[in-house]
Design a protein around this motif. Structure first.
Motif, PDB file in Angstrom:
ATOM      1  N   ALA A  16       4.501 -19.254  -9.927  1.00 17.96           N
ATOM      2  CA  ALA A  16       5.287 -18.012 -10.040  1.00 17.96           C
ATOM      3  C   ALA A  16       6.074 -18.015 -11.347  1.00 17.96           C
ATOM      4  CB  ALA A  16       6.224 -17.881  -8.847  1.00 17.96           C
ATOM      5  N   ALA A  17       6.506 -19.214 -11.775  1.00 19.57           N
ATOM      6  CA  ALA A  17       7.378 -19.315 -12.948  1.00 19.57           C
ATOM      7  C   ALA A  17       6.640 -19.103 -14.263  1.00 19.57           C
ATOM      8  CB  ALA A  17       8.072 -20.679 -12.957  1.00 19.57           C
ATOM      9  N   SER A  19      -4.392 -19.450  -6.820  1.00 16.65           N
ATOM     10  CA  SER A  19      -4.681 -20.812  -6.371  1.00 16.65           C
ATOM     11  C   SER A  19      -3.471 -21.410  -5.658  1.00 16.65           C
ATOM     12  CB  SER A  19      -5.067 -21.674  -7.577  1.00 16.65           C
ATOM     13  OG  SER A  19      -5.140 -23.029  -7.215  1.00 16.65           O
ATOM     14  N   ALA A  20      -2.283 -21.217  -6.240  1.00 11.51           N
ATOM     15  CA  ALA A  20      -1.060 -21.757  -5.621  1.00 11.51           C
ATOM     16  C   ALA A  20      -0.831 -21.104  -4.258  1.00 11.51           C
ATOM     17  CB  ALA A  20       0.144 -21.528  -6.532  1.00 11.51           C
ATOM     18  N   GLN A  68       9.494 -13.267 -16.321  1.00 12.42           N
ATOM     19  CA  GLN A  68      10.588 -12.615 -15.608  1.00 12.42           C
ATOM     20  C   GLN A  68      10.991 -13.359 -14.330  1.00 12.42           C
ATOM     21  OE1 GLN A  68       9.921  -8.298 -15.288  1.00 12.42           O
ATOM     22  NE2 GLN A  68       8.855  -8.435 -17.234  1.00 12.42           N
ATOM     23  N   SER A  69      10.305 -14.441 -14.022  1.00 14.65           N
ATOM     24  CA  SER A  69      10.652 -15.213 -12.828  1.00 14.65           C
ATOM     25  C   SER A  69      11.969 -15.950 -13.049  1.00 14.65           C
ATOM     26  CB  SER A  69       9.536 -16.215 -12.528  1.00 14.65           C
ATOM     27  OG  SER A  69      10.059 -17.364 -11.908  1.00 14.65           O
ATOM     28  N   PRO A  70      12.813 -16.061 -11.972  1.00 17.08           N
ATOM     29  CA  PRO A  70      14.080 -16.790 -12.135  1.00 17.08           C
ATOM     30  C   PRO A  70      13.847 -18.266 -12.475  1.00 17.08           C
ATOM     31  CG  PRO A  70      13.695 -16.197  -9.826  1.00 17.08           C
ATOM     32  CD  PRO A  70      12.647 -15.496 -10.628  1.00 17.08           C
ATOM     33  N   THR A  75      -6.152 -16.001 -16.597  1.00 18.68           N
ATOM     34  CA  THR A  75      -5.733 -17.374 -16.310  1.00 18.68           C
ATOM     35  C   THR A  75      -4.568 -17.369 -15.337  1.00 18.68           C
ATOM     36  OG1 THR A  75      -6.407 -18.058 -18.513  1.00 18.68           O
ATOM     37  CG2 THR A  75      -4.888 -19.511 -17.351  1.00 18.68           C
ATOM     38  N   LYS A  76      -3.602 -16.482 -15.615  1.00 13.74           N
ATOM     39  CA  LYS A  76      -2.425 -16.423 -14.753  1.00 13.74           C
ATOM     40  C   LYS A  76      -2.823 -16.001 -13.333  1.00 13.74           C
ATOM     41  CE  LYS A  76       2.137 -14.724 -14.089  1.00 13.74           C
ATOM     42  NZ  LYS A  76       1.872 -15.185 -12.719  1.00 13.74           N
ATOM     43  N   LEU A  77      -3.758 -15.063 -13.231  1.00 15.31           N
ATOM     44  CA  LEU A  77      -4.244 -14.638 -11.908  1.00 15.31           C
ATOM     45  C   LEU A  77      -4.788 -15.841 -11.143  1.00 15.31           C
ATOM     46  CD1 LEU A  77      -5.050 -12.283  -9.929  1.00 15.31           C
ATOM     47  CD2 LEU A  77      -7.300 -12.379 -10.996  1.00 15.31           C
TER      48      LEU A  77
END
Lengths: 207, 207
Positions: free
Chosen positions: B114-115, A112-113, B119-121, A105-107
């Motif tokens: 990304a968030a 996509s973003a 570990q993303s800021p 899902t994260k992939l």
């Protein structure tokens, strides 16, 4: 795939190796998300990293192939559901696939973003992905409108885009907070949609 | 901000400079998206890049501050709408803000994706952002349920998450294909939601 005209010899061997790598990448990302290393994937298949590069020249090529496989499996899930379940059951099945496979899902969310940038290697893929998904869902909804299962006075294309948006949007909320109960929210959404069901059928079980 | 107890001297000067940089970054990203360079932003204010770093130590700090400003402006838009418009009018206003500011929209979509990485800021920021947005929209919906403007038999929290998901999801579709007419789709969605409006307007209040 049928057994007729199955490729033989070196070509078949090459196709099998590609398939092994893709399957290993799928499983590694399912397990570790995008942090899965190319080395880990190569190790799973017992090939070197350069050998892996022969089949998938860049990391992006491999990631996109994994995403494509996830989409195919997702469509099979939805397609199987389509024949004997309601549209909403398909959506709930979709949310269970999402929460059961956070790495994949994260992939999908990250690629996509990134792909909204026209210079991204995945730009074309996602453009086509949304076009195809929307068309498929809209065709399914139109069919339900024709049979009277759904009211026909709203554009199927808009409804399809709303359904896909709800799934994508809830997926993002869940990725930011894993306590978000996507399936329960989709069921609430289904009750909101109930009046769309064919005249008079609102409270009755759909088709 | 009132005029009383306005900071004076060096502190005020520093706050003003920070605000100038933030405003310049907001405008540069609105214009060029994430490709806007720190040098361009520094040039707009007439400071050096190291001076900029004094106020925003990393690029991420600056991008998050820009996103925060976008969120505040978005809330003011929605808040202004809330008093004299319907919830759906607020959503349509939201889609117009999205399509009118593609650079800022893309920043939000990319940072959000990304968030999802713990570990993303930006991880904490987005976690809190969705928690707060959901709570705000849910409070508004509860108020409408209390006054009878909305049926009270669906959890306001679920409805709030569906509304936010529709906006986020359509935003993604639009970023992949700028011909997607977000405002028109939100209007279709509004008609689907119409039976939720106060008792008597629904086909039949659900049990």
């Amino acid at each position: 795939m049928t057994n007729q005209r199955k490729p033989r010899g070196p070509y078949r061997k090459s196709a099998e190796r590609r398939e092994q790598i893709l399957q290993a990448a799928y499983e590694a990302i399912d397990e570790y998300g995008e942090r899965a290393s190319l080395q880990d994937i190569a190790d799973r298949v017992g090939v070197t990293q350069p050998a892996l590069t022969y089949y998938f020249p860049t990391r992006d090529d491999l990631l996109l192939a994994v995403l494509e496989r996830r989409d195919v499996l997702g469509r099979e899930l939805a397609g199987g559901a389509r024949r004997d379940r309601t549209m909403i059951d398909s959506m709930v099945a979709g949310t269970r696939h999402t929460t059961g496979h956070p790495g994949l899902t994260k992939l999908c969310v990250t690629l996509s973003a990134a792909a909204t940038d026209p210079q991204s290697p995945a730009h074309g893929y996602f453009n086509e992905r949304y076009r195809r998904l929307t068309a498929e869902v809209a065709r399914d909804l139109e069919e339900r409108q024709r049979t009277g299962e759904l009211r026909a006075d709203e554009p199927a294309d808009h409804l399809a885009r709303v359904l896909l948006a709800v799934l994508d949007g809830l997926q993002i909320q869940w990725m930011h907070d894993s306590t978000v109960d996507m399936a329960a929210i989709v069921e609430t959404f289904a009750r909101i949609l109930a009046p769309l069901a064919g005249a008079g059928n609102a409270e009755e079980p759909a088709g």
